[in-house]
Design a protein around this motif. Sequence first.
Motif, PDB file in Angstrom:
ATOM      1  N   THR A  45     123.025  34.836 -32.822  1.00  0.00           N
ATOM      2  CA  THR A  45     123.843  35.602 -31.593  1.00  0.00           C
ATOM      3  C   THR A  45     122.974  36.637 -31.094  1.00  0.00           C
ATOM      4  O   THR A  45     122.399  37.652 -31.802  1.00  0.00           O
ATOM      5  CB  THR A  45     125.039  36.051 -32.136  1.00  0.00           C
ATOM      6  OG1 THR A  45     125.911  35.044 -32.573  1.00  0.00           O
ATOM      7  CG2 THR A  45     125.907  36.719 -31.086  1.00  0.00           C
ATOM      8  N   SER A  46     122.745  36.631 -29.895  1.00  0.00           N
ATOM      9  CA  SER A  46     122.068  37.770 -29.203  1.00  0.00           C
ATOM     10  C   SER A  46     122.794  39.167 -29.293  1.00  0.00           C
ATOM     11  O   SER A  46     123.751  39.480 -29.896  1.00  0.00           O
ATOM     12  CB  SER A  46     121.881  37.621 -27.559  1.00  0.00           C
ATOM     13  OG  SER A  46     123.375  37.702 -26.966  1.00  0.00           O
ATOM     14  N   VAL A  47     121.791  40.234 -29.130  1.00  0.00           N
ATOM     15  CA  VAL A  47     122.623  41.723 -29.152  1.00  0.00           C
ATOM     16  C   VAL A  47     123.567  41.766 -28.156  1.00  0.00           C
ATOM     17  O   VAL A  47     124.583  42.527 -28.674  1.00  0.00           O
ATOM     18  CB  VAL A  47     121.290  42.770 -28.819  1.00  0.00           C
ATOM     19  CG1 VAL A  47     121.857  44.127 -28.695  1.00  0.00           C
ATOM     20  CG2 VAL A  47     120.239  42.616 -29.835  1.00  0.00           C
ATOM     21  N   ARG A  48     123.440  41.105 -27.087  1.00  0.00           N
ATOM     22  CA  ARG A  48     124.858  41.295 -26.101  1.00  0.00           C
ATOM     23  C   ARG A  48     125.892  40.736 -26.749  1.00  0.00           C
ATOM     24  O   ARG A  48     126.871  41.143 -26.429  1.00  0.00           O
ATOM     25  CB  ARG A  48     124.223  40.730 -24.791  1.00  0.00           C
ATOM     26  CG  ARG A  48     123.352  41.237 -23.851  1.00  0.00           C
ATOM     27  CD  ARG A  48     122.759  40.411 -22.508  1.00  0.00           C
ATOM     28  NE  ARG A  48     122.085  41.120 -21.622  1.00  0.00           N
ATOM     29  CZ  ARG A  48     122.836  41.808 -20.415  1.00  0.00           C
ATOM     30  NH1 ARG A  48     124.003  41.741 -20.335  1.00  0.00           N
ATOM     31  NH2 ARG A  48     121.858  42.416 -19.634  1.00  0.00           N
ATOM     32  N   GLY A  49     125.579  39.523 -27.338  1.00  0.00           N
ATOM     33  CA  GLY A  49     126.541  38.689 -27.893  1.00  0.00           C
ATOM     34  C   GLY A  49     127.290  39.486 -28.993  1.00  0.00           C
ATOM     35  O   GLY A  49     128.592  39.668 -29.068  1.00  0.00           O
ATOM     36  N   GLY A 123     124.476  37.915 -20.279  1.00  0.00           N
ATOM     37  CA  GLY A 123     123.054  38.038 -19.750  1.00  0.00           C
ATOM     38  C   GLY A 123     122.663  36.989 -18.952  1.00  0.00           C
ATOM     39  O   GLY A 123     121.188  36.855 -18.525  1.00  0.00           O
ATOM     40  N   PHE A 124     123.347  35.996 -18.344  1.00  0.00           N
ATOM     41  CA  PHE A 124     122.960  35.151 -17.531  1.00  0.00           C
ATOM     42  C   PHE A 124     122.675  35.484 -16.078  1.00  0.00           C
ATOM     43  O   PHE A 124     122.446  34.843 -15.268  1.00  0.00           O
ATOM     44  CB  PHE A 124     124.006  34.150 -17.409  1.00  0.00           C
ATOM     45  CG  PHE A 124     124.140  33.089 -18.658  1.00  0.00           C
ATOM     46  CD1 PHE A 124     123.310  32.038 -18.718  1.00  0.00           C
ATOM     47  CD2 PHE A 124     124.794  33.662 -19.760  1.00  0.00           C
ATOM     48  CE1 PHE A 124     123.556  31.256 -19.905  1.00  0.00           C
ATOM     49  CE2 PHE A 124     124.738  32.904 -20.932  1.00  0.00           C
ATOM     50  CZ  PHE A 124     123.971  31.554 -20.990  1.00  0.00           C
ATOM     51  N   ASN A 125     122.792  36.781 -15.709  1.00  0.00           N
ATOM     52  CA  ASN A 125     122.350  37.292 -14.475  1.00  0.00           C
ATOM     53  C   ASN A 125     120.938  38.221 -14.775  1.00  0.00           C
ATOM     54  O   ASN A 125     120.524  39.062 -13.852  1.00  0.00           O
ATOM     55  CB  ASN A 125     123.153  38.138 -13.797  1.00  0.00           C
ATOM     56  CG  ASN A 125     124.261  37.266 -13.109  1.00  0.00           C
ATOM     57  OD1 ASN A 125     123.957  36.358 -12.420  1.00  0.00           O
ATOM     58  ND2 ASN A 125     125.549  37.790 -13.077  1.00  0.00           N
ATOM     59  N   ALA A 126     120.297  37.972 -16.003  1.00  0.00           N
ATOM     60  CA  ALA A 126     119.185  38.851 -16.467  1.00  0.00           C
ATOM     61  C   ALA A 126     117.866  38.138 -15.698  1.00  0.00           C
ATOM     62  O   ALA A 126     117.811  36.725 -15.462  1.00  0.00           O
ATOM     63  CB  ALA A 126     119.138  38.877 -17.772  1.00  0.00           C
ATOM     64  N   GLY A 127     116.922  39.185 -15.660  1.00  0.00           N
ATOM     65  CA  GLY A 127     115.754  38.552 -15.153  1.00  0.00           C
ATOM     66  C   GLY A 127     115.942  37.798 -13.666  1.00  0.00           C
ATOM     67  O   GLY A 127     116.423  38.488 -12.931  1.00  0.00           O
ATOM     68  N   MET A 284     126.820  29.950 -29.145  1.00  0.00           N
ATOM     69  CA  MET A 284     126.211  29.067 -27.948  1.00  0.00           C
ATOM     70  C   MET A 284     125.728  29.505 -26.733  1.00  0.00           C
ATOM     71  O   MET A 284     124.687  28.988 -26.196  1.00  0.00           O
ATOM     72  CB  MET A 284     127.549  27.873 -27.864  1.00  0.00           C
ATOM     73  CG  MET A 284     127.631  27.057 -29.173  1.00  0.00           C
ATOM     74  SD  MET A 284     126.330  25.966 -29.566  1.00  0.00           S
ATOM     75  CE  MET A 284     126.213  24.733 -28.145  1.00  0.00           C
ATOM     76  N   LEU A 285     126.374  30.463 -26.187  1.00  0.00           N
ATOM     77  CA  LEU A 285     125.935  31.188 -24.941  1.00  0.00           C
ATOM     78  C   LEU A 285     124.638  31.974 -24.914  1.00  0.00           C
ATOM     79  O   LEU A 285     123.694  31.850 -24.014  1.00  0.00           O
ATOM     80  CB  LEU A 285     127.155  32.172 -24.438  1.00  0.00           C
ATOM     81  CG  LEU A 285     128.481  31.278 -23.925  1.00  0.00           C
ATOM     82  CD1 LEU A 285     129.542  32.487 -23.313  1.00  0.00           C
ATOM     83  CD2 LEU A 285     128.193  30.385 -22.797  1.00  0.00           C
ATOM     84  N   SER A 286     124.649  32.520 -26.339  1.00  0.00           N
ATOM     85  CA  SER A 286     123.280  33.201 -26.619  1.00  0.00           C
ATOM     86  C   SER A 286     122.181  32.456 -26.499  1.00  0.00           C
ATOM     87  O   SER A 286     121.103  32.647 -25.947  1.00  0.00           O
ATOM     88  CB  SER A 286     123.513  33.847 -27.938  1.00  0.00           C
ATOM     89  OG  SER A 286     124.234  34.864 -28.041  1.00  0.00           O
ATOM     90  N   LEU A 287     122.254  31.212 -27.000  1.00  0.00           N
ATOM     91  CA  LEU A 287     121.042  30.369 -27.118  1.00  0.00           C
ATOM     92  C   LEU A 287     121.017  29.584 -25.780  1.00  0.00           C
ATOM     93  O   LEU A 287     119.782  29.284 -25.457  1.00  0.00           O
ATOM     94  CB  LEU A 287     121.491  29.287 -28.254  1.00  0.00           C
ATOM     95  CG  LEU A 287     121.578  29.755 -29.507  1.00  0.00           C
ATOM     96  CD1 LEU A 287     122.034  28.506 -30.561  1.00  0.00           C
ATOM     97  CD2 LEU A 287     120.352  30.474 -30.164  1.00  0.00           C
TER      98      LEU A 287
END
Length: 311
Positions: A45-49, A123-127, A284-287
């Motif tokens: 899991t990401s840090v955001r997650g 984070g799906f609006n990142a970068g 799953m969203l992190s990955l």
Amino acid sequence: MPEKLTALSGNEWTHVQIEQLKVVFQDVPDVSTFFDGVGLKTFQTSVRGIELLSVLNKVDEALFRKYTQSQEDVEGMSLNETDIRANKMLQHPICKALFAAKTFISTESFVDDFVKHLLHEMGFNAGMLYVAPQMRIKLSFGSVEKVATADVTVIDMLTSARIVLVEDRYWDETKKDTDSTPQQVAEAIAVAQRNGSLAGFKRDASGSLKNTSSSISQSNLNAVYGIRVRGSMFHFYVINVSTEILDALENQTCATSNTTMYRYKSEMGLDFMLKEDRNEIILMLSLLQEVALSTGELTPRRSLRVGPGHG
């Protein structure tokens, strides 16, 4: 003579098209199998997650009662207005979006908002990634053009690569026998056609696909990830859109061999309102976010015209 494949837009697809294209379903038990072949080094899991899970730690089915004042305080769940306005968890956009979707159960746009808030937090609006609403993508049957439109599409703004598709349904439909899977398959095929074109895949004189400008493999571009959300239920899919399917649409004929669409865990899905399921959803969203970033970076940049009609 092979059976003819009728050209239809994505929202017109049913299980008839699924059978004609020989799409079969297979459940996969773990994230490493689901993301096999995309080069992920870790499955964490990401840090955001992790931060989001901490904020949402106490979210459960009692969430909705906490927003409403009641003369009969059931198990101490009802809060007064001052408490509600001071509660950090209840102020969170995801919790408010869940409450709105549950309150206005016949309005699908509230589930859209819940999904978009969740993807933004993850984070799906990142970068150069962007969570785009209602994107129309061309779905080609040879010379006949139709369209497929996902409720939410994660795209890379620099390359216009479409990466993750989301179909959602309003809360009340969790109790109905509805299935948007055929539409999601149509959208995945449209994305594979689109991404292949962006990466320089063209057909030679024999009709075979060849890469004219990119080092990214066709199989990587044809792996399309999908999420189906029905109320608070999440279903994760991945389909590697085969050359067989692409050829079938090009020739408007039925497929002759199977293509597998993989489902994470099972067709039952994962419930965001349950803590253990929510942990898996966030993993799953992190990955998926990691896959989206890498796919966007690997896809070559193309010169795209700005204006209407370039979905």
